[in-house]
Write a protein that holds these residues in place. Sequence first.
Motif, PDB file in Angstrom:
ATOM      1  N   CYS A  57      -5.855   4.601   0.674  1.00 45.95           N
ATOM      2  CA  CYS A  57      -4.475   4.188   0.958  1.00 45.95           C
ATOM      3  C   CYS A  57      -4.073   4.637   2.357  1.00 45.95           C
ATOM      4  O   CYS A  57      -3.558   3.847   3.164  1.00 45.95           O
ATOM      5  N   LEU A  58      -4.297   5.909   2.640  1.00 48.64           N
ATOM      6  CA  LEU A  58      -3.875   6.473   3.915  1.00 48.64           C
ATOM      7  C   LEU A  58      -4.628   5.849   5.085  1.00 48.64           C
ATOM      8  O   LEU A  58      -4.041   5.528   6.126  1.00 48.64           O
ATOM      9  N   HIS A 115      -4.700   2.109   9.681  1.00 48.12           N
ATOM     10  CA  HIS A 115      -5.364   0.981  10.348  1.00 48.12           C
ATOM     11  C   HIS A 115      -4.396  -0.181  10.561  1.00 48.12           C
ATOM     12  O   HIS A 115      -4.334  -0.752  11.666  1.00 48.12           O
ATOM     13  N   TYR A 116      -3.635  -0.514   9.533  1.00 48.01           N
ATOM     14  CA  TYR A 116      -2.728  -1.662   9.641  1.00 48.01           C
ATOM     15  C   TYR A 116      -1.532  -1.367  10.541  1.00 48.01           C
ATOM     16  O   TYR A 116      -1.041  -2.247  11.254  1.00 48.01           O
ATOM     17  N   ILE A 157       0.828  -1.207   0.000  1.00 44.98           N
ATOM     18  CA  ILE A 157       0.000   0.000   0.000  1.00 44.98           C
ATOM     19  C   ILE A 157       0.862   1.257   0.000  1.00 44.98           C
ATOM     20  O   ILE A 157       0.510   2.266  -0.629  1.00 44.98           O
ATOM     21  N   GLU A 158       1.994   1.216   0.673  1.00 44.71           N
ATOM     22  CA  GLU A 158       2.898   2.374   0.659  1.00 44.71           C
ATOM     23  C   GLU A 158       3.414   2.649  -0.751  1.00 44.71           C
ATOM     24  O   GLU A 158       3.519   3.814  -1.166  1.00 44.71           O
ATOM     25  N   GLU A 159       3.689   1.591  -1.499  1.00 50.58           N
ATOM     26  CA  GLU A 159       4.126   1.772  -2.886  1.00 50.58           C
ATOM     27  C   GLU A 159       3.015   2.383  -3.730  1.00 50.58           C
ATOM     28  O   GLU A 159       3.255   3.251  -4.567  1.00 50.58           O
ATOM     29  N   LEU A 160       1.774   1.940  -3.487  1.00 51.65           N
ATOM     30  CA  LEU A 160       0.635   2.509  -4.202  1.00 51.65           C
ATOM     31  C   LEU A 160       0.416   3.968  -3.802  1.00 51.65           C
ATOM     32  O   LEU A 160       0.107   4.818  -4.651  1.00 51.65           O
ATOM     33  N   GLU A 175      -0.311   7.421  -5.772  1.00 54.40           N
ATOM     34  CA  GLU A 175      -1.586   8.100  -5.520  1.00 54.40           C
ATOM     35  C   GLU A 175      -1.550   8.746  -4.137  1.00 54.40           C
ATOM     36  O   GLU A 175      -2.207   8.287  -3.192  1.00 54.40           O
ATOM     37  N   PRO A 176      -0.802   9.824  -3.964  1.00 52.30           N
ATOM     38  CA  PRO A 176      -0.613  10.414  -2.627  1.00 52.30           C
ATOM     39  C   PRO A 176      -1.875  11.000  -2.010  1.00 52.30           C
ATOM     40  O   PRO A 176      -1.938  11.177  -0.790  1.00 52.30           O
TER      41      PRO A 176
END
Length: 327
Positions: free
Chosen positions: A274-275, A280-281, A261-264, A268-269
């Motif tokens: 994503c954030l 959550h994780y 997800i960090e790569e995504l 897509e900042p």
Amino acid sequence: MHGVRRARQTQEAIAAQKLKEKEKLQEYLSLTNDVLHRKKTNDFTQEALALTTRLLTANPEFYSIWNYRRDILTEGIFPQTSAKDVNDILLAELSLTMSFLRSHPKVYWIWNHRRWCLEHVPDDQGQQTIAWKQENWSKELYAVEKMLDADARNFHAWNYRRYVQASMPGKYSDADELKYTTKKIESNFSNFSAWHQRTKVLSSLWETGTLDMAASKDEEFELVKQALYVDPYDQSSWIYHRWLIGKGEDEGILKREIQVIEELSEVEPDCKWCLESLCHYKRLLLASFTHNEDQRIALVDACQSLLSRLQSIDPYRRNRYLELGEF
């Protein structure tokens, strides 16, 4: 159309249209009063049944008329006919509701009447009843698949599909259903209902031991990763991803998916999903897999930074993010 002058209706035409609408309304109200009176007086005749057909054709959401129609069948018509005739009547009812569903695919009461029809097949015909049920339950599965071909996200149709599968004579294959959801998801990653159906099927396969959970979960993460990268702004796949993660019992999986997800997020900042997922994780890591104070501080700082970013791009939920930031 743009650039085309609209024809102006004459006063006579407008008046005629209003008169027509008024007559139509009066006809509907008269029909409604007639049917409700018959319902009140327990009129269970063929004539009453025909009138309910007319009224439901005009308004298929009139649920009390569906109830009355079933009373007419069970109290007035079925007792006077043979088991074979009852089957034929039920088939006609299924055909009627299908014609309604073509125009009103999301009216619960129509789907509910189909269930009722299938549950009222006479049981006193031996092998003939078994054959009838097998044939018509299979037809139901085919019919609902056609409905989902027309609208793959019709949750009424998905709910009905689950009902059909659970009710069919003989066990419906969860493996086949898993393939069906794959087909639907791959044709449209934003199909929330198909993702939801997949959770039901996988849970069943895992509980029975038919499918190895660890190996199949890796395949599921790869499938949902494709969906996330195709459309990171669609909520459906993120909800499924969170279902796969669950309570985050596996530290390795958590860290791996956080990296994905960090790569995504680098691409897509401004994607809030994503954030939110990263926060959550990381909180799951913080709760279960923090081995020292330095790790704890780093995770808290990371979550605070993510929540601050979320407040900026999603200001309507600012208070929620502020509350989540209280560690």
